[in-house]
Design an enzyme around this catalytic site. Structure first.
Site, PDB file in Angstrom:
ATOM      1  N   ARG A 104       1.021  -1.184  -0.025  1.00 15.57           N
ATOM      2  CA  ARG A 104      -0.076   0.072   0.036  1.00 15.57           C
ATOM      3  C   ARG A 104       1.005   1.134  -0.058  1.00 15.57           C
ATOM      4  NH1 ARG A 104       2.619   2.074   3.406  1.00 15.57           N
ATOM      5  NH2 ARG A 104       0.969   3.866   3.650  1.00 15.57           N
ATOM      6  N   GLY A 105       0.295   2.201  -0.126  1.00 20.42           N
ATOM      7  CA  GLY A 105       0.827   3.557  -0.356  1.00 20.42           C
ATOM      8  C   GLY A 105       1.296   4.018  -1.759  1.00 20.42           C
ATOM      9  N   ALA A 106       0.702   5.279  -2.255  1.00 16.91           N
ATOM     10  CA  ALA A 106       0.327   5.453  -3.561  1.00 16.91           C
ATOM     11  C   ALA A 106       1.448   5.267  -4.291  1.00 16.91           C
ATOM     12  CB  ALA A 106       0.055   7.018  -3.736  1.00 16.91           C
TER      13      ALA A 106
ATOM     14  N   ARG B  83      -7.686  -0.204  -6.528  1.00 19.42           N
ATOM     15  CA  ARG B  83      -7.897   0.836  -5.272  1.00 19.42           C
ATOM     16  C   ARG B  83      -8.461   2.167  -6.041  1.00 19.42           C
ATOM     17  NH1 ARG B  83      -4.234   1.320  -0.397  1.00 19.42           N
ATOM     18  NH2 ARG B  83      -5.980   2.366   0.391  1.00 19.42           N
TER      19      ARG B  83
ATOM     20  N   GLN C 224      -0.964   2.668  10.137  1.00 15.58           N
ATOM     21  CA  GLN C 224       0.141   2.546   9.149  1.00 15.58           C
ATOM     22  C   GLN C 224       1.279   3.288   9.916  1.00 15.58           C
ATOM     23  OE1 GLN C 224      -2.998   3.273   8.092  1.00 15.58           O
ATOM     24  NE2 GLN C 224      -3.256   2.471   5.883  1.00 15.58           N
TER      25      GLN C 224
ATOM     26  N   ASP D 268      -1.877  10.791  -1.915  1.00 18.15           N
ATOM     27  CA  ASP D 268      -2.299   9.985  -2.960  1.00 18.15           C
ATOM     28  C   ASP D 268      -2.855  10.556  -4.320  1.00 18.15           C
ATOM     29  OD1 ASP D 268      -2.706   8.666   0.219  1.00 18.15           O
ATOM     30  OD2 ASP D 268      -2.602   6.859  -1.449  1.00 18.15           O
TER      31      ASP D 268
ATOM     32  N   ASN E 194      -5.015  12.717   0.928  1.00 18.31           N
ATOM     33  CA  ASN E 194      -4.051  11.769   1.734  1.00 18.31           C
ATOM     34  C   ASN E 194      -4.707  11.223   2.760  1.00 18.31           C
ATOM     35  OD1 ASN E 194      -1.293  10.879   2.140  1.00 18.31           O
ATOM     36  ND2 ASN E 194      -1.553  11.895   4.146  1.00 18.31           N
ATOM     37  N   LYS E 195      -4.189  10.364   3.535  1.00 16.03           N
ATOM     38  CA  LYS E 195      -4.800   9.344   4.691  1.00 16.03           C
ATOM     39  C   LYS E 195      -5.710  10.214   5.562  1.00 16.03           C
ATOM     40  CE  LYS E 195      -4.782   5.753   4.764  1.00 16.03           C
ATOM     41  NZ  LYS E 195      -5.790   5.020   4.145  1.00 16.03           N
TER      42      LYS E 195
HETATM   43  O1  MRU Z   1      -4.232   3.285   2.526  1.00 18.07           O
HETATM   44  P1  MRU Z   1      -2.969   3.430   2.355  1.00 18.07           P
HETATM   45  O2  MRU Z   1      -2.055   3.043   3.405  1.00 18.07           O
HETATM   46  O3  MRU Z   1      -2.561   3.044   0.935  1.00 18.07           O
HETATM   47  O4  MRU Z   1      -2.663   5.068   2.266  1.00 18.07           O
HETATM   48  C1  MRU Z   1      -1.431   5.579   2.126  1.00 18.07           C
HETATM   49  C2  MRU Z   1      -1.384   6.965   2.350  1.00 18.07           C
HETATM   50  O5  MRU Z   1      -2.310   7.627   2.694  1.00 18.07           O
HETATM   51  C3  MRU Z   1       0.232   7.759   2.326  1.00 18.07           C
HETATM   52  O6  MRU Z   1       0.252   8.653   3.052  1.00 18.07           O
HETATM   53  C4  MRU Z   1       0.363   8.190   0.787  1.00 18.07           C
HETATM   54  O7  MRU Z   1       0.040   7.045   0.093  1.00 18.07           O
HETATM   55  C5  MRU Z   1       1.440   8.817   0.798  1.00 18.07           C
HETATM   56  S1  MRU Z   1       2.630   8.215  -0.236  1.00 18.07           S
HETATM   57  C6  MRU Z   1       4.009   7.505   0.431  1.00 18.07           C
END
Ligand code: MRU
Length: 343
Positions: free
Chosen positions: A57-59, A93, A195, A236, A246-247
């Protein structure tokens, strides 16, 4: 970055001698921080499920693993690549635009009749470009973070696990640490999936960067007490007007930072910018399963995993996975190409 002193990437090709098609290798992030395991697969469906189930996970990491999974799919069955695998990966996603940029890039190459080898090279090049972008943006960012006592607030995991290597928000922190500075990080635990507590704190610890995990709701109070020099988050998707998805919790953090005069920085590679989204209102926000809020995972003293309910049975939850911070609340956005400020 390092795990127990050894360098890893969150996603890479696994090449075994004598095999014509490599496999994709990734770190199973759901097991961290209790177990470090890498998964190896040459099945595109397993790669798609790794994104859906948040093993990766993470963009930027989502984009990189999708590029690898699609290269694999192309090598195995060209017809199914177009009819099945492109839509399958695009559906994994909805919010991180890096996924769609990676799918588009692999599709363009495939439409040009690329060879198997050049699809594999393209996926590798995609991941390498992300790593370079993150390293560069961190170098810019480090100058901005070298203020006060370098007490930096983060949210979610925008570290190397989320980006193949270096991280977005953490890149400037790692640059500072490698330059001999002593940054300190307040790590938001980041409910509901934690996370921050599970991944960011583990990463920082592996790299020898001092940090403390705190409840998300502690952030505003720490700012009021003058104990935060800067907030840095990843993204994201960034809309054309500078609004940042973002999250969930990032928007709330931006309000607290504005109220207390704390600089609020966003770090993201160009693969996270979406010129087709005019503003944050156009960004699709992922809604996730109630159980992420209602249940908890952890290990007991003997290291045995448990999945436990924390709320009364039958009470429903609300679980938007992302929010949007308006550009006006952001001090600066850093990418590998430069710095953007609202004024
Ligand atoms: O749901 P996730 O864990 O994929 O969300 C990730 C985030 O929101 C991160 O902050 C984002 O992708 C930043 S990129 C490094």
């Amino acid at each position: 970055m390092k795990v127990a002193g050894k360098v890893f990437r969150s996603v890479n090709w696994y090449v075994e001698s004598g095999r014509s098609i490599p496999a994709v290798q990734w770190i199973e992030q759901r097991l961290l921080p209790h177990r470090f395991e890498q998964v190896i697969s040459n099945k595109p469906e397993e790669v798609a499920v790794a994104i859906e189930s948040m093993q990766v996970r993470g963009a930027p990491a989502i984009g990189a693993i999708a590029a690898h999974g699609l290269a694999l799919a192309y090598c195995l069955d060209k017809k199914a690549f177009f009819s099945h695998w492109i839509p399958r990966f695009r559906a994994t996603r909805p919010t991180a635009v890096n996924l769609f940029h990676a799918c588009d890039a692999m599709l363009v190459l495939a439409e040009q009749g690329a060879s198997d080898a050049s699809m594999i090279e393209a996926a590798q090049a995609y991941a390498d470009a992300e790593v370079l972008a993150n390293e560069r943006m961190g170098a810019h960012m480090a100058e901005y973070l070298a203020v006060g006592e370098r007490r930096i607030q983060t949210h979610c995991n925008a570290g190397w696990l989320a980006t193949v290597d270096w991280g977005t928000a953490t890149s400037g922190i790692y640059h500072l640490a490698r330059a001999g500075e002593s940054p300190f990080v307040w790590v938001d635990e980041t409910r509901p999936r934690l996370q921050g507590a599970r991944l960011t704190a583990w990463e920082l610890h592996q790299e020898g960067v001092a940090c403390r995990i705190q409840a998300d709701s502690a952030a505003a109070w720490m700012m009021r007490r003058g104990m935060v020099d800067a907030v840095v988050i990843g993204a994201d998707r960034i809309a054309a007007n500078g609004d940042v998805a973002n999250k969930i919790g990032s928007y709330m953090l931006s309000l607290a930072a504005r109220e207390h005069g704390v600089p609020f920085y966003v770090a993201a590679p160009s693969s996270t910018f979406d010129a087709a989204c005019e503003s944050g209102a156009d960004i699709p926000i992922e809604e996730r399963d109630d159980d992420e809020v209602l249940m908890m995972d952890g290990v007991d003293a003997a290291g045995v995993s448990h999945h436990v309910r924390i709320a009364a049975p039958d009470v429903p939850a609300n679980n938007p996975a992302f929010d949007v911070t308006p550009f006006a609340n952001i001090t600066a956005i850093f990418s590998e190409d430069g710095i953007w400020k609202p004024q």
